[in-house]
Design an enzyme around this catalytic site. Structure first.
Site, PDB file in Angstrom:
ATOM      1  N   ASP A  68     -62.059 -45.819  21.045  1.00 22.70           N
ATOM      2  CA  ASP A  68     -62.932 -44.646  21.114  1.00 22.70           C
ATOM      3  C   ASP A  68     -64.372 -45.154  21.149  1.00 22.70           C
ATOM      4  O   ASP A  68     -64.812 -45.824  20.221  1.00 22.70           O
ATOM      5  CB  ASP A  68     -62.683 -43.770  19.881  1.00 22.70           C
ATOM      6  N   THR A 101     -66.961 -39.922  25.099  1.00 14.76           N
ATOM      7  CA  THR A 101     -67.964 -40.821  24.501  1.00 14.76           C
ATOM      8  C   THR A 101     -68.071 -42.122  25.279  1.00 14.76           C
ATOM      9  O   THR A 101     -69.139 -42.711  25.376  1.00 14.76           O
ATOM     10  CB  THR A 101     -67.584 -41.156  23.054  1.00 14.76           C
ATOM     11  N   THR A 102     -66.942 -42.573  25.853  1.00  4.95           N
ATOM     12  CA  THR A 102     -66.963 -43.830  26.602  1.00  4.95           C
ATOM     13  C   THR A 102     -67.661 -43.628  27.938  1.00  4.95           C
ATOM     14  O   THR A 102     -68.522 -44.415  28.321  1.00  4.95           O
ATOM     15  CB  THR A 102     -65.522 -44.319  26.831  1.00  4.95           C
ATOM     16  N   ASP A 399     -60.216 -35.897  18.863  1.00  3.36           N
ATOM     17  CA  ASP A 399     -60.640 -35.738  20.260  1.00  3.36           C
ATOM     18  C   ASP A 399     -59.809 -34.658  20.942  1.00  3.36           C
ATOM     19  O   ASP A 399     -60.332 -33.800  21.653  1.00  3.36           O
ATOM     20  CB  ASP A 399     -60.469 -37.059  21.035  1.00  3.36           C
TER      21      ASP A 399
END
Length: 547
Positions: A68, A101-102, A399
């Site tokens: 993550d 987020t990545t 998530d």
């Protein structure tokens, strides 16, 4: 250190003993871009279903295993200010929409790296920035155009969306289970308040991690679980259809706030004081017993005497429950938390729960209040082999729940697998032809930067990047090529609508906004002044004059 700028008086003059480092102009911009690229490279392998995991040791010696983006960057310590702001954006993304987020880091890094060539050609940063701004507006407009509405009551479609979010995580092996857990939990805590939807996952969907067992044992409880045991061994440990009373006052004799001295002249007075204490506790217990509850939860303590009275009335009591847990129990069984025992009314009693039981899992006792009729709060019970695995599973579930929440609040979808990026990129390329002047080049560069997402997906599968990307571009030039993207498992091209890989519009829009705005922010910087104090020989921080 002093400087002589041509324009006006010198603003930057520092005494040498402060040991201040200053960089300005082109050097800073290159430095910032490199820092952003470095951070993006760290995260790059964590995108897509073939993502690699990172294993980090924190200073305390604990281990974090995750892919993550946000969790990784949270553990990394960096010095460079530009790198710090990159780390901030992944946190923002996590708080705002919970997913992507990545990709936001990779996109921001790429946006900056395409700007580098323009800076080398002496183009002014503000020109690049205004082109980026324009491109961002057009991107968001295009996203709205190509998004498709979704029927949130269609369970199979919702599961597909969550499946796309979980697919890139470590949980993908148990994705069926994880998808239904996430969807059930979010559906449970969903509240419709006069047409205003409220989905508070953080407060009312608690994840309880219990090491042991296997991941398949995890489930969503139709109710609440608390890590507590009954206060008295002879109290009942299993009650069907319990009447529940929730308190946040203590069932003990009130002691003075500060030290209290009582002077007693006669011995009978002392007996009287003890008797008053007992009467007070008896009074409290009678207030509770009057309502004939089966279960009492309180946030404070319960004295031995109170336990005795409650036990005689066949009432099970559980003490020192956390406030958040108490709120959850209230939402689950429909009880109201009372602050004083003498104010308890019949309507404060919760009758929504179907079963109360205390179970022993591993070494600890857990209290379950389950089979609620219409719970508005729930507990997700996670089982797994070790703490690290459980922590990662929890992050993945968070998530997944956020994705569910986003779709329920804003039911618009986009295709995943890099299909959207290619479609938006193509649209920007077409629009750039209409632009005149110097701004069209940075505008076009944004279109190229978007291709980094499908490119990274292909790289992470180990397929041939150039070949697949070129054929993907070719697909998107055809009329109905919008659905084509990269299949993250194999690295081949495929139709995303057939594969069922969908993403919420809210996540994508937030990703683009954050990435472009960060790029703009870092391009604006042309001067970094950092004051470092030197250390003494003893290793202590010196003052201003310390050399």
């Amino acid at each position: 250190m002093s400087c002589n700028r041509r324009s006006g008086p010198c603003l930057w003059s520092f005494s040498a003993d402060q040991n201040i480092k200053r960089e300005s102009g082109r050097k800073v911009q290159t430095g910032n871009i490199n820092a952003a690229k470095t951070i993006a490279d760290v995260i790059r392998t964590c995108l897509g279903p073939r993502a690699m995991m990172k294993m980090l040791l924190d200073p305390m010696g604990g281990i974090v295993m995750t892919n993550d983006g946000n969790a990784i960057l949270r553990e990394i310590q960096v010095q460079h200010p530009a790198a710090k702001s990159m780390i901030e954006i992944s946190r923002t993304q996590d708080e705002e929409v919970g997913d992507g987020t990545t990709s936001v880091i990779i996109l921001a890094g790429e946006m900056l790296s395409v700007a580098e060539q323009f800076l080398e050609q002496q183009m002014h940063p503000t020109v690049i920035i205004s082109a980026y701004r324009q491109a961002l507006e057009d991107m968001l407009e295009t996203l709205k155009e190509i998004s498709t509405p979704v029927d949130t009551s269609d369970r199979s479609m919702m599961l597909k969306i969550v499946h796309s979010a979980i697919n890139t995580k470590a949980l993908s092996r148990w994705s069926e289970l994880a998808c239904s857990i996430a969807l059930d939990a979010v559906r449970t805590v969903e509240l419709d308040d006069n047409g205003r939807k409220e989905i508070d996952i953080k407060k009312y969907a608690k994840v309880e991690k219990v090491p042991g067992g296997i991941i398949e044992d995890s489930c969503v409880l139709r109710g609440v679980m608390v890590n507590k045991d009954v206060t008295h061994p002879r109290m009942r440990r299993m009650i069907k259809d319990p009447r529940i009373v929730l308190l946040d006052c203590s069932l003990e004799y009130k002691k003075g706030e500060s030290q209290t001295d009582i002077e007693i002249s006669k011995e009978e007075d002392f007996a009287r004081i003890l008797q008053m204490e007992e009467e007070y506790i008896q009074q409290i217990c009678e207030d509770i017993i009057r309502l004939k509850p089966d279960l009492v939860f309180t946030e404070k303590g319960i004295s031995d005497l109170a336990q005795h009275y409650l036990m005689k009335a066949n009432i099970t009591a559980i003490r020192r429950v956390r406030k958040t847990d108490n709120n959850r129990i209230a939402r689950a069984c429909g009880a109201r938390i009372a602050s004083r025992t003498d104010e308890l009314r019949e309507e404060d009693v919760g009758t929504g729960a179907g079963l109360f039981e205390v179970k022993k899992i591993g070494d600890e006792y857990f209290t379950f209040v389950t089979e609620c009729k219409d719970p508005k709060a729930c507990t997700i019970l996670l089982r797994g082999a070790s703490k690290e695995i459980l922590a990662e599973v929890e992050r993945n579930l968070q998530d997944a729940m956020q994705v569910c929440r986003n779709v329920l609040l804003d039911p618009l979808l986009l295709l995943g697998g890099g299909a959207v990026e290619m479609a938006v990129s193509k649209r920007l390329m077409e629009r750039s032809r209409a632009l005149t002047g110097i701004e069209q080049w940075p505008y076009r560069a944004v279109a190229q930067a978007l291709e980094v997402i499908p490119r990274t997906l292909i790289q992470n599968c180990g397929a041939s990047t150039i070949r697949v990307l070129t054929s993907l571009r070719a697909k998107h030039t055809q009329d109905n090529g919008v659905c084509w993207g990269v299949d993250g498992e194999t690295g081949c091209l495929s139709d995303m609508s057939v594969l069922g890989i969908w993403e919420p519009l809210a996540v994508k829009a937030q990703t683009y906004k954050t990435a472009v705005e960060t790029a703009i922010l870092l391009l604006r910087i042309d001067d970094i002044v950092s004051g470092h104090k030197k250390k003494d020989k003893d290793g202590q921080m010196g003052g201003q004059g310390a050399e």
